[in-house]
Design an enzyme around this catalytic site. Structure first.
Site, PDB file in Angstrom:
ATOM      1  N   ASP A 496       0.720  -0.964  -0.265  1.00  0.00           N
ATOM      2  CA  ASP A 496      -0.099  -0.341   0.183  1.00  0.00           C
ATOM      3  C   ASP A 496       1.106   1.544   0.085  1.00  0.00           C
ATOM      4  O   ASP A 496       2.429   1.408  -0.076  1.00  0.00           O
ATOM      5  CB  ASP A 496      -1.033   0.063   1.329  1.00  0.00           C
ATOM      6  CG  ASP A 496      -1.892   0.735   0.751  1.00  0.00           C
ATOM      7  OD1 ASP A 496      -2.129   1.802   0.218  1.00  0.00           O
ATOM      8  OD2 ASP A 496      -3.013   1.110   1.613  1.00  0.00           O
TER       9      ASP A 496
HETATM   10  C1  BGC Z   1      -5.050   3.199   0.320  1.00  0.00           C
HETATM   11  C2  BGC Z   1      -5.448   2.208  -0.734  1.00  0.00           C
HETATM   12  C3  BGC Z   1      -4.993   2.805  -1.863  1.00  0.00           C
HETATM   13  C4  BGC Z   1      -3.461   3.531  -2.259  1.00  0.00           C
HETATM   14  C5  BGC Z   1      -3.327   3.936  -3.130  1.00  0.00           C
HETATM   15  C6  BGC Z   1      -3.917   4.057   0.542  1.00  0.00           C
HETATM   16  O1  BGC Z   1      -3.810   5.301   0.876  1.00  0.00           O
HETATM   17  O2  BGC Z   1      -5.131   2.964   1.447  1.00  0.00           O
HETATM   18  O3  BGC Z   1      -5.846   1.611  -1.007  1.00  0.00           O
HETATM   19  O4  BGC Z   1      -4.834   1.436  -3.157  1.00  0.00           O
HETATM   20  O5  BGC Z   1      -3.462   4.523  -1.321  1.00  0.00           O
HETATM   21  O6  BGC Z   1      -3.935   5.449  -3.773  1.00  0.00           O
END
Ligand code: BGC
Length: 965
Positions: A496
């Site tokens: 993530d």
């Molecule tokens: C989120 C993810 C997301 C990622 C990229 C993170 O803050 O938890 O779900 O895919 O950002 O945008």
């Protein structure tokens, strides 16, 4: 005729004449050798033109007793008293002679001649000469059983049972007539091993008409007159039995065939990996984001630059779970993923994914990040509940698998997230989920397992939180153990955004790609992976595995064959799908006195109240936020709860509350054109109640915003909306409540209201779908994919664990002592009555189950039943099959094992049979055995239930069976 010792019974005279005939025939063999007309041909192609050095076959009748082969090299020029003269080339080296065929090498000395007169001499007699046409180049490929004499690099003949793989198999083509060579052996002598005899011209090779890269062309060492061309099966060669042709010096061989198969992704990835430098490998294992740096190409929020010299495309990433993340621009605002799960319809879920995939593609992106399969029921206040698919591993995993399939069928890489046990947003960067192995395997991890195995998702995103003390992105047991080891995941694990915590430790634990930048893997904050390899801290093989996984995903998703390209969005198709998804996923939770559906001709006047229903419907925030087609109806500041503090909460504070442009008020008015439909915004309960009182009926919209980066403080509707509903219901008993929310909510006013419709986050056609349901154009058929508890005190953790302070950097424990008892399993095990059970939802018609029985039992059982629509309108019912495992297992009373959604006309009855197998990826009859680290089916009694919710009183026992001792 009588016989005697094998002879015909003849008198002596007759025997003598037979003997004479035999002698005469022996004498006849000493007749002059005869070459058949056109009897001298190239031994590979049987063509009439030969090149010096090649092998010719001479057909005719030759006075040779028994066939003879040359026994040693160099070849003799006389064999069994036979010799062949090849014009100015002199005596030709002989391979083989028989009474009908002679094989010779055309002497090298004939180079430059256009023809040669050939004669055969035997037993002192010479045949009439026959002329053979010569050319410098007369390429001819040998064949075996109709296939080319073509081998792979292990010298196995390429045929139907051993096809060459497009793009990777190196082939050795055995042929002749490729003209002048270096290091030429004498006529009849074997080609040398060192230095190799290479052709002075390089031939061109095509496989299935596609040019192949030639890596060697020369004589086969140790053989006489045979050339070998080495080539690589072209990546874009056609598949199957395809022709191979060699051209050289202006001459082209006739074709022979070989078998070509498509490479599997592993082979393709391996072939590409072998060509990559260390720097190129490092480039693929982390994103290119830098603080303050520009966005990626086409405004991609995360991206990995490709490697153009190898044709590896840029990887351009797009969120999100309920439509394309807003940063790219407007797209279809679908109802929430939870709404889609509530359809219990995998076709609807596939459509959901396909719309997202098409729109991700239209923005030129090729990696989708939206497959959120975290189990919402463990913490229903989780601000991301709307992104996921509920609390049951089988249902949530199946719905998410369908999303991924819908996306990946658009030739994109689909990503499942957030792995794992990422069930609360409070302190999400520090939360340490503590759970026993069996509990994890049978709950959150099982949802991933089902989703993965039913979708072939190519990417998995590891989460921010820790699991049993290790960060999820450097958690060996999660990544190397369960995901890659036990489930055989062959794609790549990406972090993530900023979830990676280390370089080598993460890579060794199974993280394959750091996002959004190369802070650890690229060495900004630690030892870069290339330095780690040079220092011996990480084996090169691990980096190769990381890259191979990424390449494999690129191949498997079809990114090479279907390069991303910016396109247009079919907004009409998106809107139609958005409406259909809600019509299939809205859940009717109460319908006292059949208040619904409304009769447009009779309603007279309707008060529409609250939740900005005059302009739009609410959507969820964070990285799942969609910028709806047509623009937001309303954009409000985020209402982050007081608990949303610190870095974990940034995604909430940076969000906005977006209302999608679909006005329920207008849609209701459109359904009842002759009714008086008036709106009150609900901020003044008394005014709203007054309008309700003066109207025939009231529809109160209540909404609860949620977002990534926050958890709800409780399950009540904020901003006094509960009080609003109570006031309106007190003023008018024909009050219908429509809820717009992410997950479970309490309904303290339930007893007061006439009807309750759960519309989730309704999406950009939510108003129309809601109106269609309220007026009966659509009969609701959604079922809750998540339990609505009666109180937060009934949750495993009435208070959400949080860090010691907003600025704390110390992980804090979140004890998941309920283990696998997530959602209905928790309530059933503890005998807690929920507000609405998992699987529950009403219809405007009624259904009856009958003849519920087990038609077979055991590890693969079948349950049969009749389902009848006993009401007056068509409707769909979700028949659910639950299984109770033997009490000795300690499992909850029931788990969902199968379901089917059946559409029935009034009065229609249908027989259904569902099969449940212990071999299913959801392990419906098994428990996770920590000793053997495997799924096991326990001995004991199993009970099978059928009904239309998980609640005991809506289930019928289909039967019981015993497994084992
Ligand atoms: C989120 C993810 C997301 C990622 C990229 C993170 O803050 O938890 O779900 O895919 O950002 O945008």
């Amino acid at each position: 005729m009588m016989t005697e010792n094998g002879w015909p019974h003849l008198n002596p005279l007759m025997r003598a004449s037979v003997l004479l005939a035999a002698v005469l025939s022996a004498f006849a063999q000493t007749a002059a050798p005869v070459i058949n007309p056109c009897g001298i041909v190239d031994a590979a192609s049987y063509g009439p033109v030969l090149a010096p050095g090649s092998i010719a076959a001479i057909f005719g009748s030759f006075p040779v007793g028994s066939p003879a082969e040359a026994a040693s090299l160099p070849l003799p020029t006389s064999l069994s008293q036979v010799s062949v003269r090849a014009g100015a080339g002199g005596a030709a080296p002989l391979f083989y002679v028989s009474s009908s065929q002679i094989n010779v090498q055309i002497p090298w000395e004939l180079a430059g001649q256009s023809q040669a007169g050939m004669t055969v001499m035997a037993s002192g007699q010479t045949s009439a000469p026959q002329t053979v046409a010569l050319a410098s180049f007369a390429p001819a490929i040998f064949s075996v059983n109709g296939q080319g004499a073509i081998q792979d690099s292990s010298f196995r003949l390429i045929d139907a049972s051993n096809p060459a793989t497009a793009g990777s198999t190196a082939i050795l083509i055995y042929c002749m007539g490729l003209g002048p060579i270096s290091n030429q052996p004498a006529s009849g002598a074997a080609a040398l091993t060192s230095p190799l005899s290479e052709t002075t011209n390089t031939p061109a090779v095509t496989v299935g008409g596609v040019p192949a890269q030639v890596t060697f062309s020369g004589l086969v060492p140790g053989l006489v007159g045979v050339y070998q061309v080495n080539a690589v099966t072209p990546a874009n060669a056609p598949m199957g039995d395809v022709p191979v042709v060699i051209s050289i010096g202006g001459a082209t061989s006739s074709s022979v065939n070989m078998y070509v198969q498509a490479p599997d992704t592993d082979q393709s990835a391996g072939a590409l990996l072998a060509q990559m430098t260390l720097d190129e490998k490092l480039q693929l294992v982390h994103g290119a984001y830098t603080f303050g740096g520009p966005a990626g190409p086409l405004n991609a929020e995360e991206w990995v630059p490709g490697i153009s010299r190898l044709g590896i495309p840029d990887l351009l990433y797009a969120d999100g779970p309920v439509g394309v993340y807003s940063s790219l621009g407007p797209t279809t605002a679908l109802p929430s993923s939870m709404a889609n799960a509530a359809s219990w319809d995998l076709d609807e879920a596939y459509k959901y994914g396909a719309i997202i995939g098409a729109e991700v593609r239209a923005y030129g992106m090729n990696v989708w990040l939206g497959g959120n399969v975290n189990l919402g029921g463990r913490e229903p206040r989780d601000g991301r509940t709307f992104e996921a698919a509920g609390e049951d591993p089988l249902l949530a995993g199946s719905i998410k698998a369908a999303h991924i399939r819908g996306v990946q069928d658009q030739h994109l890489i689909g990503t499942l997230k957030h792995y794992g046990l990422n069930d609360q947003e409070t302190g999400r960067l520090l939360a340490n989920a503590i759970i026993d192995e069996r509990g994890a395997r049978e709950s959150d991890l099982l949802a991933f397992e089902v989703a993965l195995k039913n979708s072939n998702a190519q990417s998995v995103m590891c989460s921010y939180n820790l699991v049993n003390g290790d960060y999820a992105c450097q958690n060996d047991s999660l990544l190397n153990g369960a995901l890659k080891g036990d489930w055989g995941f062959s794609g790549f694990v990406q972090s993530d955004a900023f979830a990676a915590q280390s370089s080598v430790a993460s890579a060794l634990a199974g993280l394959d790609q750091e996002q959004p930048g190369g802070y650890y893997f690229g060495g900004v904050w630690g030892e870069s992976l290339d330095t780690a390899i040079q220092n011996g801290d990480m084996p090169q093989s691990r980096l190769d595995d990381m890259v191979r996984r990424i390449l494999r995903a690129i191949y498997a998703a079809g990114l090479f064959n279907y390069p991303s390209a910016v396109g247009t969005i079919d907004t009409d198709a998106g809107a139609a799908t958005a409406q259909e998804i809600l019509e299939q996923g809205a859940v009717l939770l109460k319908n006292g006195g059949n208040l619904l559906p409304l009769d447009a001709s009779k309603v007279g006047s309707i008060a529409v109240i609250g939740a900005h229903a005059d302009v739009g419907v609410l959507s969820g925030g964070g990285s799942a936020q969609v910028a709806p087609t047509g623009g937001a109806a309303l954009t409000l500041a985020p209402e982050c709860p007081s608990s949303a503090v610190g870095t974990s909460a940034l995604a909430c504070h940076n969000a906005s509350e977006i209302y999608d442009p679909s006005s329920p008020l207008k849609a209701i008015q459109a359904m009842a054109p002759s009714a008086s439909v008036q709106f009150n915004d609900g901020t003044d309960s008394a005014a709203a109640a007054a309008l309700a009182q003066s109207s025939n009926g009231a529809v109160v919209f209540v909404s609860q915003w949620e977002s990534e980066g926050m958890d709800l403080d409780d399950l009540n509707f904020s901003n006094n909306q509960d009080a609003l509903v109570s006031a309106v219901a007190a003023a008018n008993p024909r009050t219908i409540v429509v809820m717009e929310n992410g997950g479970p909510q309490l309904a303290p006013w339930l007893g007061q209201v006439g009807a309750l419709l759960e519309a989730w986050y309704p999406g950009e056609r939510g108003g129309e779908a809601i109106a269609n349901i309220l007026f009966g154009s659509v009969n609701p058929s959604g079922k809750l994919p998540i339990t609505f508890p009666a109180s937060v005190n009934d949750l495993p953790r009435p208070v959400i664990p949080s860090p010691s302070s907003a600025s704390s950097t110390t992980p804090f424990a979140v004890s998941y002592s309920e283990g696998f008892n997530v959602g209905y399993k928790w309530y059933d095990t503890n005998g807690i009555e929920p507000l609405f059970p998992f699987g529950f939802g009403l219809s405007y018609t009624t259904f009856a189950f009958s003849n519920v029985s087990l038609t077979s039992s055991g590890e693969q059982f079948q349950v049969s039943f009749d389902l009848a629509n006993t009401g007056a309108v068509a409707g769909a019912e979700v028949a659910q099959v639950y299984v109770g495992l033997p009490a000795s297992t300690g499992e909850p009373p029931r788990r969902l094992a199968a379901w089917t959604k059946v559409l029935l006309q009034p009065g229609e009855k249908q027989s259904e049979t569902l099969t449940v197998s212990s071999n299913d990826v959801s392990h419906p009859l098994s428990y996770w055995d920590v000793n053997s680290e495997s799924w096991q089916v326990a001995s004991g009694d199993y009970t099978v239930y059928v009904g239309n919710s998980s609640a005991n009183d809506s289930l019928t026992v289909a039967g019981m069976f015993h497994i084992g001792q």
